[in-house]
Design a protein around this motif. Structure first.
Motif, PDB file in Angstrom:
ATOM      1  N   ASP A  21      77.596  53.636  39.657  1.00 56.04           N
ATOM      2  CA  ASP A  21      78.131  54.755  39.643  1.00 56.04           C
ATOM      3  C   ASP A  21      78.665  55.353  40.845  1.00 56.04           C
ATOM      4  O   ASP A  21      79.718  55.828  40.770  1.00 56.04           O
ATOM      5  CB  ASP A  21      77.151  55.827  38.998  1.00 56.04           C
ATOM      6  N   SER A  22      77.908  55.172  41.807  1.00 51.86           N
ATOM      7  CA  SER A  22      78.455  55.414  43.132  1.00 51.86           C
ATOM      8  C   SER A  22      79.541  54.817  43.816  1.00 51.86           C
ATOM      9  O   SER A  22      80.185  55.415  44.548  1.00 51.86           O
ATOM     10  CB  SER A  22      76.990  55.722  44.273  1.00 51.86           C
ATOM     11  N   ILE A  23      79.518  53.531  43.563  1.00 51.75           N
ATOM     12  CA  ILE A  23      80.341  52.607  44.275  1.00 51.75           C
ATOM     13  C   ILE A  23      81.793  52.363  43.556  1.00 51.75           C
ATOM     14  O   ILE A  23      82.703  51.683  43.903  1.00 51.75           O
ATOM     15  CB  ILE A  23      80.037  51.340  44.704  1.00 51.75           C
ATOM     16  N   TYR A  24      81.615  52.923  42.111  1.00 50.15           N
ATOM     17  CA  TYR A  24      82.797  52.548  41.057  1.00 50.15           C
ATOM     18  C   TYR A  24      84.259  52.914  41.794  1.00 50.15           C
ATOM     19  O   TYR A  24      85.244  52.228  41.565  1.00 50.15           O
ATOM     20  CB  TYR A  24      82.688  53.178  39.990  1.00 50.15           C
ATOM     21  N   PRO A  25      84.255  53.962  42.316  1.00 47.71           N
ATOM     22  CA  PRO A  25      85.769  54.590  42.803  1.00 47.71           C
ATOM     23  C   PRO A  25      86.368  53.740  44.072  1.00 47.71           C
ATOM     24  O   PRO A  25      87.308  53.023  44.092  1.00 47.71           O
ATOM     25  CB  PRO A  25      85.532  55.926  43.411  1.00 47.71           C
ATOM     26  N   ALA A  26      85.290  53.142  44.893  1.00 42.55           N
ATOM     27  CA  ALA A  26      85.732  51.864  45.751  1.00 42.55           C
ATOM     28  C   ALA A  26      85.840  50.855  45.296  1.00 42.55           C
ATOM     29  O   ALA A  26      87.009  49.881  45.676  1.00 42.55           O
ATOM     30  CB  ALA A  26      84.709  52.158  47.030  1.00 42.55           C
ATOM     31  N   ALA A  27      84.937  50.448  44.299  1.00 47.19           N
ATOM     32  CA  ALA A  27      85.123  48.969  43.679  1.00 47.19           C
ATOM     33  C   ALA A  27      86.472  48.790  42.898  1.00 47.19           C
ATOM     34  O   ALA A  27      87.227  47.978  43.044  1.00 47.19           O
ATOM     35  CB  ALA A  27      83.936  48.835  42.653  1.00 47.19           C
ATOM     36  N   ALA A  28      86.792  49.987  42.149  1.00 45.12           N
ATOM     37  CA  ALA A  28      88.211  50.066  41.475  1.00 45.12           C
ATOM     38  C   ALA A  28      89.499  49.715  42.621  1.00 45.12           C
ATOM     39  O   ALA A  28      90.437  49.182  42.151  1.00 45.12           O
ATOM     40  CB  ALA A  28      88.361  51.158  40.661  1.00 45.12           C
ATOM     41  N   TYR A  29      89.307  50.548  43.559  1.00 43.06           N
ATOM     42  CA  TYR A  29      90.350  50.611  44.584  1.00 43.06           C
ATOM     43  C   TYR A  29      90.628  48.982  45.036  1.00 43.06           C
ATOM     44  O   TYR A  29      91.491  48.419  45.272  1.00 43.06           O
ATOM     45  CB  TYR A  29      89.956  51.401  45.461  1.00 43.06           C
ATOM     46  N   LEU A  30      89.287  48.578  45.498  1.00 44.66           N
ATOM     47  CA  LEU A  30      89.392  47.083  46.190  1.00 44.66           C
ATOM     48  C   LEU A  30      89.878  46.217  45.001  1.00 44.66           C
ATOM     49  O   LEU A  30      90.184  44.974  45.443  1.00 44.66           O
ATOM     50  CB  LEU A  30      87.979  46.964  46.818  1.00 44.66           C
ATOM     51  N   GLN A  31      89.354  46.236  43.900  1.00 48.55           N
ATOM     52  CA  GLN A  31      89.600  45.269  42.901  1.00 48.55           C
ATOM     53  C   GLN A  31      91.340  45.112  42.756  1.00 48.55           C
ATOM     54  O   GLN A  31      91.966  44.363  42.515  1.00 48.55           O
ATOM     55  CB  GLN A  31      89.138  45.700  41.474  1.00 48.55           C
ATOM     56  N   ASN A  32      91.835  46.526  42.799  1.00 49.07           N
ATOM     57  CA  ASN A  32      93.307  46.369  42.858  1.00 49.07           C
ATOM     58  C   ASN A  32      93.943  45.755  44.176  1.00 49.07           C
ATOM     59  O   ASN A  32      95.026  44.927  43.916  1.00 49.07           O
ATOM     60  CB  ASN A  32      93.847  47.990  42.820  1.00 49.07           C
ATOM     61  N   ASP A  33      93.372  45.759  45.288  1.00 45.49           N
ATOM     62  CA  ASP A  33      93.859  45.245  46.433  1.00 45.49           C
ATOM     63  C   ASP A  33      93.553  43.733  46.224  1.00 45.49           C
ATOM     64  O   ASP A  33      94.589  43.046  46.617  1.00 45.49           O
ATOM     65  CB  ASP A  33      92.967  45.545  47.629  1.00 45.49           C
ATOM     66  N   ILE A  34      92.624  43.214  45.485  1.00 46.30           N
ATOM     67  CA  ILE A  34      92.571  41.910  45.249  1.00 46.30           C
ATOM     68  C   ILE A  34      93.410  41.285  44.250  1.00 46.30           C
ATOM     69  O   ILE A  34      93.910  40.363  44.405  1.00 46.30           O
ATOM     70  CB  ILE A  34      91.103  41.465  44.604  1.00 46.30           C
ATOM     71  N   ARG A  35      93.663  42.105  43.505  1.00 47.66           N
ATOM     72  CA  ARG A  35      94.882  41.624  42.409  1.00 47.66           C
ATOM     73  C   ARG A  35      96.066  41.665  43.028  1.00 47.66           C
ATOM     74  O   ARG A  35      96.874  40.687  42.868  1.00 47.66           O
ATOM     75  CB  ARG A  35      95.082  42.846  41.251  1.00 47.66           C
ATOM     76  N   GLY A  36      96.266  42.573  44.106  1.00 51.78           N
ATOM     77  CA  GLY A  36      97.605  42.429  45.013  1.00 51.78           C
ATOM     78  C   GLY A  36      97.539  41.263  45.752  1.00 51.78           C
ATOM     79  O   GLY A  36      98.880  40.470  46.018  1.00 51.78           O
ATOM     80  N   ILE A  37      96.544  40.864  46.338  1.00 52.54           N
ATOM     81  CA  ILE A  37      96.525  39.660  47.065  1.00 52.54           C
ATOM     82  C   ILE A  37      96.646  38.415  46.175  1.00 52.54           C
ATOM     83  O   ILE A  37      97.577  37.523  46.609  1.00 52.54           O
ATOM     84  CB  ILE A  37      95.126  39.512  47.734  1.00 52.54           C
ATOM     85  N   MET A  38      96.114  38.544  44.855  1.00 53.99           N
ATOM     86  CA  MET A  38      96.368  37.318  43.957  1.00 53.99           C
ATOM     87  C   MET A  38      97.943  37.281  43.630  1.00 53.99           C
ATOM     88  O   MET A  38      98.619  36.112  43.427  1.00 53.99           O
ATOM     89  CB  MET A  38      95.686  37.512  42.869  1.00 53.99           C
ATOM     90  N   GLU A  39      98.655  38.397  43.435  1.00 56.78           N
ATOM     91  CA  GLU A  39      99.842  38.458  42.912  1.00 56.78           C
ATOM     92  C   GLU A  39     100.936  38.027  44.130  1.00 56.78           C
ATOM     93  O   GLU A  39     101.925  37.590  43.784  1.00 56.78           O
ATOM     94  CB  GLU A  39     100.239  39.787  42.369  1.00 56.78           C
ATOM     95  N   THR A  40     100.629  38.296  45.267  1.00 56.82           N
ATOM     96  CA  THR A  40     101.502  37.956  46.292  1.00 56.82           C
ATOM     97  C   THR A  40     101.194  36.501  47.039  1.00 56.82           C
ATOM     98  O   THR A  40     101.859  36.225  47.976  1.00 56.82           O
ATOM     99  CB  THR A  40     101.565  39.194  47.573  1.00 56.82           C
ATOM    100  N   LEU A  41     100.135  36.142  46.590  1.00 59.77           N
ATOM    101  CA  LEU A  41      99.916  34.875  47.434  1.00 59.77           C
ATOM    102  C   LEU A  41     101.092  33.700  47.382  1.00 59.77           C
ATOM    103  O   LEU A  41     101.450  33.389  46.195  1.00 59.77           O
ATOM    104  CB  LEU A  41      98.551  34.280  46.952  1.00 59.77           C
ATOM    105  N   LYS A  42     101.096  33.122  48.527  1.00 65.26           N
ATOM    106  CA  LYS A  42     102.014  31.802  48.349  1.00 65.26           C
ATOM    107  C   LYS A  42     101.442  30.900  49.294  1.00 65.26           C
ATOM    108  O   LYS A  42     100.898  30.972  50.397  1.00 65.26           O
ATOM    109  CB  LYS A  42     103.460  32.446  49.054  1.00 65.26           C
ATOM    110  N   TRP A  43     101.660  29.448  48.622  1.00 61.92           N
ATOM    111  CA  TRP A  43     101.186  28.482  49.536  1.00 61.92           C
ATOM    112  C   TRP A  43     102.132  27.937  50.685  1.00 61.92           C
ATOM    113  O   TRP A  43     103.316  28.121  50.607  1.00 61.92           O
ATOM    114  CB  TRP A  43     100.833  26.969  48.738  1.00 61.92           C
ATOM    115  N   LYS A  44     101.566  27.732  51.858  1.00 56.21           N
ATOM    116  CA  LYS A  44     102.485  26.922  52.686  1.00 56.21           C
ATOM    117  C   LYS A  44     103.042  25.715  52.563  1.00 56.21           C
ATOM    118  O   LYS A  44     101.892  24.904  52.097  1.00 56.21           O
ATOM    119  CB  LYS A  44     101.805  27.182  54.177  1.00 56.21           C
ATOM    120  N   GLU A  45     103.891  25.321  52.991  1.00 58.29           N
ATOM    121  CA  GLU A  45     104.377  23.576  52.630  1.00 58.29           C
ATOM    122  C   GLU A  45     103.747  22.737  53.658  1.00 58.29           C
ATOM    123  O   GLU A  45     103.565  23.055  54.673  1.00 58.29           O
ATOM    124  CB  GLU A  45     105.959  23.750  52.677  1.00 58.29           C
TER     125      GLU A  45
END
Length: 175
Positions: A151-175
């Motif tokens: 209950d206490s960490i939920y706002p921060a957890a939701a915010y950081l989960q969105n950051d993780i999704r952003g990392i996944m969505e923009t991740l590119k492999w180097k050749e």
């Protein structure tokens, strides 16, 4: 003394209204981060706490949380890496109220994976992995350096989960 008591109690006593803590973290501003094996966009509110050839820690001091990211080279062992990532995610099921699996596919960048949203008083509130299935494998997890109280960490957890999704969505492999 009677006079002081008589004039001192004129104010009507009202109960204080109930209030709830409101935490707002603002919209993230994106920066680019490169490692030896991959690159991605990340929230510049995060501080790069450590960075090696195979691991990276993004710290969020305002939220008392960290995202741990680890890289492994796939060497004909993608099944084992997938099994390990899934096992690590479900180790939190003892304390978790639930674990929601969200598959991730980005065919354009050759990135495939899974995001695990963990609810309840588990040690980690999110886990993920991404891979190209042939050469690269990245795992990540979100931890708070405080006792887990959902209950206490939920706002921060939701915010950081969105950051993780952003990392996944923009991740590119180097050749």
């Amino acid at each position: 003394m009677v006079f002081i008591l008589a004039i001192g109690c004129k104010e009507e006593v009202l109960p204080k209204p109930k209030a709830q803590l409101r935490l707002e973290y603002g919209a993230p501003k994106q920066g680019k981060l490169q490692t030896e094996h991959f690159m991605f966009d990340y929230n510049i509110k995060a501080k790069i706490k450590s960075k090696t050839k195979t691991s990276l820690v993004l710290g969020y001091p305002e939220m008392k949380g960290e995202i741990y990211i680890n890289y492994k080279k796939v060497e004909d062992n993608v099944e084992k890496l997938l099994a390990d990532a899934q096992r690590l995610s479900y180790e939190h099921s003892v304390k978790a109220d639930g674990i929601l699996e969200q598959p991730f596919v980005n065919e354009k960048n050759g990135v495939y994976g899974m995001f695990y949203e963990v609810t309840g008083n588990a040690a980690s509130q999110a886990q993920f992995y991404v891979t190209d299935s042939t050469d690269n494998f990245v795992t990540g997890s979100l931890y708070f350096y405080t006792r887990p109280n959902y209950d206490s960490i939920y706002p921060a957890a939701a915010y950081l989960q969105n950051d993780i999704r952003g990392i996944m969505e923009t991740l590119k492999w180097k050749e």
